[in-house]
Design an enzyme around this catalytic site. Structure first.
Site, PDB file in Angstrom:
ATOM      1  N   LYS A 116      82.996  71.785 -55.978  1.00 50.59           N
ATOM      2  CA  LYS A 116      82.893  71.030 -54.728  1.00 50.59           C
ATOM      3  C   LYS A 116      84.259  70.461 -54.346  1.00 50.59           C
ATOM      4  O   LYS A 116      84.966  69.893 -55.173  1.00 50.59           O
ATOM      5  CB  LYS A 116      81.883  69.891 -54.885  1.00 50.59           C
ATOM      6  N   GLU A 145      88.767  61.382 -44.797  1.00 54.51           N
ATOM      7  CA  GLU A 145      88.036  60.181 -45.232  1.00 54.51           C
ATOM      8  C   GLU A 145      88.977  58.986 -45.382  1.00 54.51           C
ATOM      9  O   GLU A 145      88.618  57.838 -45.086  1.00 54.51           O
ATOM     10  CB  GLU A 145      87.331  60.447 -46.558  1.00 54.51           C
ATOM     11  N   HIS A 160      76.843  65.042 -27.501  1.00 49.69           N
ATOM     12  CA  HIS A 160      75.653  64.439 -28.140  1.00 49.69           C
ATOM     13  C   HIS A 160      75.339  65.104 -29.485  1.00 49.69           C
ATOM     14  O   HIS A 160      74.191  65.106 -29.933  1.00 49.69           O
ATOM     15  CB  HIS A 160      74.418  64.539 -27.229  1.00 49.69           C
ATOM     16  N   SER A 215      83.946  66.407 -57.021  1.00 46.07           N
ATOM     17  CA  SER A 215      82.801  65.786 -57.682  1.00 46.07           C
ATOM     18  C   SER A 215      82.993  65.777 -59.190  1.00 46.07           C
ATOM     19  O   SER A 215      83.591  66.694 -59.759  1.00 46.07           O
ATOM     20  CB  SER A 215      81.523  66.557 -57.331  1.00 46.07           C
TER      21      SER A 215
END
Length: 467
Positions: free
Chosen positions: A320, A327, A184, A314
């Site tokens: 970053k 993805e 969960h 980025s």
């Protein structure tokens, strides 16, 4: 220019091209996706045409001079030549007739050239009478689809097997690292990082089995069924010979379908195979999500894994790095799911003796096979092989976790464990500190109870010691 005709009239064709009048009409009619047939599919058409010509020569129906020229032209296509002459759009009306005629015309004109004749001299070698002898689009198209699927499935299976080996190797190297398990999205009880990766290996192993089981059905073809499965214009000997030749050309055990009418009418096996690809994509989507979440951070996320840096993440935030490979796995999975839906709709929409929607089935099925294979290889070699575990971070979260109190239930009881959990959450103190301070267990006992082995694979030795 040369002049070619069909029963609709005459069309001028450029001398240098190998396709003819029916392909030219398809170019005018079907400007849909902008995508042409992929190489594996073109090769599959070459295999079907070579096998048919050889079978027709065996029955004596095809003169050997013509048949050998057709076989030579088809073998050139199998070898990768003339693929630029397959120009029709992947999605088209006519159940794939334009694809079949594109192959027939290219092979006929190349065969004429081999014999020293001019392109378009169809009195000697005809796309319909000779290259398409004892055939219909309705058996050529599904057979070429199945051969192409077998070819592409081999590449997918190889990628999956390599991925399984990588997950297993990571499981071996991570199996000593205890971390928090989660259910969960909340802290649960500890697990080793290795156990998680072994589970990914098992899911991948099932994917291999799933694809292998479903690709077996692709070995049953309806060649010789001709238009509606009755075998009109095809000799019984031809039907036997053509599957033998297909087997030789593919190196696979190609067999004639038990019921050629059924194999011409129904495409449920295509839907079944597509479903296997969808389920595989779903499994990898879940795995990619897990890895993406475990690698979140690097300072303010879970930070249990470090993914290899592949590119700046980025255009505005310096330093970053994003989880671009997981993805990509997610996005491919979404596309495969969409492809499966399109195939399902197309399979449902067959009528009577033929499903005319096979071009869109082929387009989506081959797309799924290609991108799934590519993304699994990418995931393996550009992400999973080089990812690293952050052991200190995993240990830190175990020490801070209240979830480990579950391991104390057999030793101090549910009520005392609940009190410890509540106090740990309220004060920020660790479960270990509270248990020792309350003299519920000794430090040595806790060391055994909270050890990776005892927490993730409880054994007899620890329990005997605690007694």
């Amino acid at each position: 220019m040369r002049l070619e005709h069909d029963f609709l009239g005459e069309i001028e064709i450029k001398d240098e091209v190998y396709y003819g009048v029916q392909t030219t009409r398809a170019l005018e009619n079907f400007v849909i996706t902008g995508h042409r047939l992929n190489d594996d599919f073109i090769i599959s058409f070459g295999i079907v045409k070579a096998a048919a010509a050889k079978a027709n020569m065996k029955t004596g129906r095809m003169p050997s001079r013509i048949g050998n020229a057709i076989v030579q032209a088809a073998e050139e296509i199998i070898a990768g030549k003339l693929h630029d002459q397959f120009v029709v759009d992947c999605i088209q009306g006519g159940a794939g007739t334009s694809m079949n005629m594109n192959a027939n015309e290219v092979i006929a004109n190349r065969a004429l050239e081999i014999l020293g004749e001019k392109k378009g001299d169809y009195a000697l070698i005809s796309p319909n009478n000779h290259v398409n002898m004892a055939q219909s689009t309705n058996d050529v198209m599904p057979t070429a689809m199945r051969i192409c699927t077998i070819t592409k499935a081999k590449k997918l299976i190889a990628a999956l097997e390599e991925m399984e080996a990588t997950f297993t190797a990571k499981g071996d190297s991570f199996n000593h690292i205890l971390k928090m398990g989660r259910t969960h999205l909340q802290d649960a009880v500890p697990i080793t990082l290795g156990q998680e990766f072994y589970a990914y290996a098992q899911a991948t192993k099932r994917a291999v089995k799933r694809v292998k089981e479903n690709v077996r059905n692709m070995h049953f073809v309806n060649m010789g069924a001709t238009a509606v499965g009755t075998g009109l214009n095809a000799e019984p000997e031809y039907i036997k010979y053509v599957v033998e030749e297909l087997s030789k050309l593919t190196g696979e055990e190609i067999q004639s379908a038990i019921d050629l009418v059924d194999a011409t009418q129904n495409t449920d096996q295509i839907a079944e195979f597509s479903s296997a690809l969808k389920v595989t994509a779903l499994a990898f989507c879940k795995i990619a999500n897990d890895i993406r979440l475990m690698a979140s951070g690097p300072r303010c996320g879970l930070g249990e894994l470090s993914l290899p840096a592949k590119q700046p993440g980025s255009s505005i935030m310096p330093g970053k790095v994003n989880p671009v490979i997981p993805e990509t796995v997610n996005q491919v999975a979404y596309q495969v799911m969409g492809n499966d839906l399109a195939i399902s709709q197309a399979v449902e929409n067959g009528q009577f003796e033929l499903n005319v929607m096979e071009p869109v089935m082929a387009y989506n099925l081959f797309n799924s096979l290609t991108i799934l294979t590519n993304v699994i290889n990418t995931f393996n070699y550009k992400c999973v092989k080089d990812l690293e575990a952050n052991e200190e971070r995993c240990r830190e979260m175990i020490d801070k976790s209240v979830g480990i109190v579950t391991a104390l239930l057999p030793h101090i009881g549910y009520e005392q464990s609940s009190i410890i959990a509540k106090e740990a959450l309220k004060t920020g103190a660790s479960v270990r500190e509270l248990v020792i301070s309350k003299k519920l267990l000794t430090a040595d006992q806790l060391e055994i109870i909270l050890s990776p082995g005892e927490m993730t694979q409880p054994g007899i030795a620890g329990k005997q010691f605690l007694k």
